[in-house]
Scaffold this motif. Structure first.
Motif, PDB file in Angstrom:
ATOM      1  N   LYS A 202       0.834  -1.184   0.000  1.00  0.00           N
ATOM      2  CA  LYS A 202       0.000   0.000   0.000  1.00  0.00           C
ATOM      3  C   LYS A 202       0.870   1.235   0.000  1.00  0.00           C
ATOM      4  O   LYS A 202       2.036   1.193   0.370  1.00  0.00           O
ATOM      5  CB  LYS A 202      -0.909  -0.003   1.226  1.00  0.00           C
ATOM      6  CG  LYS A 202      -1.977  -1.082   1.189  1.00  0.00           C
ATOM      7  CD  LYS A 202      -3.043  -0.844   2.219  1.00  0.00           C
ATOM      8  CE  LYS A 202      -4.115  -1.899   2.137  1.00  0.00           C
ATOM      9  NZ  LYS A 202      -4.896  -1.739   0.895  1.00  0.00           N
TER      10      LYS A 202
ATOM     11  N   TYR B  83      -2.830  11.752  -6.306  1.00  0.00           N
ATOM     12  CA  TYR B  83      -2.721  10.327  -5.982  1.00  0.00           C
ATOM     13  C   TYR B  83      -1.368   9.783  -6.418  1.00  0.00           C
ATOM     14  O   TYR B  83      -0.889  10.064  -7.526  1.00  0.00           O
ATOM     15  CB  TYR B  83      -3.797   9.528  -6.700  1.00  0.00           C
ATOM     16  CG  TYR B  83      -5.193   9.788  -6.224  1.00  0.00           C
ATOM     17  CD1 TYR B  83      -6.017  10.677  -6.890  1.00  0.00           C
ATOM     18  CD2 TYR B  83      -5.693   9.126  -5.110  1.00  0.00           C
ATOM     19  CE1 TYR B  83      -7.310  10.908  -6.456  1.00  0.00           C
ATOM     20  CE2 TYR B  83      -6.995   9.351  -4.674  1.00  0.00           C
ATOM     21  CZ  TYR B  83      -7.784  10.250  -5.349  1.00  0.00           C
ATOM     22  OH  TYR B  83      -9.055  10.468  -4.916  1.00  0.00           O
TER      23      TYR B  83
ATOM     24  N   LEU C 126       0.499   6.312  -7.340  1.00  0.00           N
ATOM     25  CA  LEU C 126       0.142   4.988  -7.817  1.00  0.00           C
ATOM     26  C   LEU C 126       1.400   4.172  -8.023  1.00  0.00           C
ATOM     27  O   LEU C 126       2.329   4.614  -8.690  1.00  0.00           O
ATOM     28  CB  LEU C 126      -0.625   5.100  -9.129  1.00  0.00           C
ATOM     29  CG  LEU C 126      -1.100   3.811  -9.796  1.00  0.00           C
ATOM     30  CD1 LEU C 126      -2.078   3.094  -8.894  1.00  0.00           C
ATOM     31  CD2 LEU C 126      -1.768   4.127 -11.126  1.00  0.00           C
TER      32      LEU C 126
ATOM     33  N   LEU D  70      -3.029  -2.701  -9.730  1.00  0.00           N
ATOM     34  CA  LEU D  70      -2.587  -1.374  -9.366  1.00  0.00           C
ATOM     35  C   LEU D  70      -3.407  -0.831  -8.211  1.00  0.00           C
ATOM     36  O   LEU D  70      -4.604  -1.027  -8.152  1.00  0.00           O
ATOM     37  CB  LEU D  70      -2.695  -0.444 -10.572  1.00  0.00           C
ATOM     38  CG  LEU D  70      -1.849  -0.871 -11.754  1.00  0.00           C
ATOM     39  CD1 LEU D  70      -2.119   0.025 -12.938  1.00  0.00           C
ATOM     40  CD2 LEU D  70      -0.380  -0.860 -11.402  1.00  0.00           C
TER      41      LEU D  70
ATOM     42  N   PHE E  57      -4.295   2.632  -6.051  1.00  0.00           N
ATOM     43  CA  PHE E  57      -4.198   4.062  -5.798  1.00  0.00           C
ATOM     44  C   PHE E  57      -4.015   4.294  -4.313  1.00  0.00           C
ATOM     45  O   PHE E  57      -4.554   3.591  -3.488  1.00  0.00           O
ATOM     46  CB  PHE E  57      -5.473   4.767  -6.248  1.00  0.00           C
ATOM     47  CG  PHE E  57      -5.448   5.180  -7.689  1.00  0.00           C
ATOM     48  CD1 PHE E  57      -5.672   4.254  -8.682  1.00  0.00           C
ATOM     49  CD2 PHE E  57      -5.197   6.491  -8.047  1.00  0.00           C
ATOM     50  CE1 PHE E  57      -5.644   4.625 -10.022  1.00  0.00           C
ATOM     51  CE2 PHE E  57      -5.175   6.886  -9.375  1.00  0.00           C
ATOM     52  CZ  PHE E  57      -5.401   5.950 -10.362  1.00  0.00           C
ATOM     53  N   GLY E  58      -3.246   5.332  -3.978  1.00  0.00           N
ATOM     54  CA  GLY E  58      -3.108   5.709  -2.588  1.00  0.00           C
ATOM     55  C   GLY E  58      -4.374   6.398  -2.105  1.00  0.00           C
ATOM     56  O   GLY E  58      -5.358   6.504  -2.816  1.00  0.00           O
ATOM     57  N   THR E  59      -4.339   6.866  -0.886  1.00  0.00           N
ATOM     58  CA  THR E  59      -5.503   7.540  -0.307  1.00  0.00           C
ATOM     59  C   THR E  59      -5.685   8.929  -0.902  1.00  0.00           C
ATOM     60  O   THR E  59      -6.751   9.516  -0.820  1.00  0.00           O
ATOM     61  CB  THR E  59      -5.367   7.681   1.211  1.00  0.00           C
ATOM     62  OG1 THR E  59      -4.122   8.336   1.494  1.00  0.00           O
ATOM     63  CG2 THR E  59      -5.355   6.317   1.877  1.00  0.00           C
TER      64      THR E  59
END
Lengths: 112, 112
Positions: free
Chosen positions: A3, A87, A89, A100, A102-104
């Motif tokens: 993550k 974001y 990635l 893939l 995506f971040g927060t």
């Protein structure tokens, strides 16, 4: 799955340089780091991508240290129009099936 | 070159109804993706496809189905709509898994 971790929000004044950091401790050897920008009610759009060291284009720079466990998006001389969510990635490999994540996202607010 | 197009732009569904969200890309991309974005949240991958006839689950696939009969089209099917599926749905495509993703304008879905 690995993550990514980003600050939830940041504020900055117009004309300043903004740096947003993304942590990705479990990045794989072949993974690239990609940053996207999203305005309200729109889909994300690509900003910059890199693998190591430094990448620069007409809108941003991306700094990646040697261990690649983090990356920093740098926006020079921001303006009000840079207010958006950003974001990070990172490509994730899982038993050959690449997924893939995506971040927060970091909500950047530019103050006049 | 229209890029990624999505229809409809907005839809209200009653609980238990079904619908198909359409996504078409004209860039001859191999990879296509469906994301959902809940209010104030990041993007979550629902399903993705690496080419015609090949699909795989993402992070939140329950309640959805996809198909990829052609390179251009990647429809998302909702069966038995639930209030938890109220969200904005984005379709995206890319040439390869590490290449830039191009996003559509999104479909806003409200389930009542």
């Amino acid at each position: 799955l690995a993550k990514t971790t980003q600050p939830i929000s940041m504020d900055s004044y117009e004309g300043q340089e903004v740096n947003i950091t993304c942590s990705h401790n479990n990045i794989a050897t072949n993974d690239y780091i990609t940053w996207y920008q999203q305005f309200p009610s729109q889909g994300p759009r690509f900003i910059i991508q890199g693998y190591k060291t430094k990448v620069t284009n007409e809108v941003a720079s991306l700094f990646i240290p040697a261990d690649r466990k983090s990356s920093t998006l740098s926006l020079p001389r921001v303006s009000l129009s840079d207010t958006a969510v950003y974001y990070c990635l990172v490509g994730v490999s899982n038993f050959g099936n690449e997924k893939l994540t995506f971040g927060t996202g970091t909500r950047l607010t530019i103050i006049p | 070159n229209a890029g990624v197009t999505q229809t409809p732009k907005f839809r209200i569904l009653k609980i238990g109804q079904s619908m198909t969200l359409q996504c078409t890309q004209d860039m001859n991309h191999n990879y296509m993706y469906w994301y959902r974005q809940d209010p104030g949240m990041g993007l979550k991958l629902i399903y993705y496809s690496v080419g015609a006839g090949i699909t795989d689950k993402g992070e939140v696939p329950n309640g959805y189905n996809v198909s990829r009969s052609t390179t251009e089209d990647f429809p998302l099917r909702l069966e038995l709509a639930a209030p938890s599926q109220t969200s904005v749905y984005f379709c995206a495509s890319s040439y390869g898994v590490r290449e830039t993703q191009y996003f559509g304008p999104g479909t806003r879905l409200l389930v009542l």
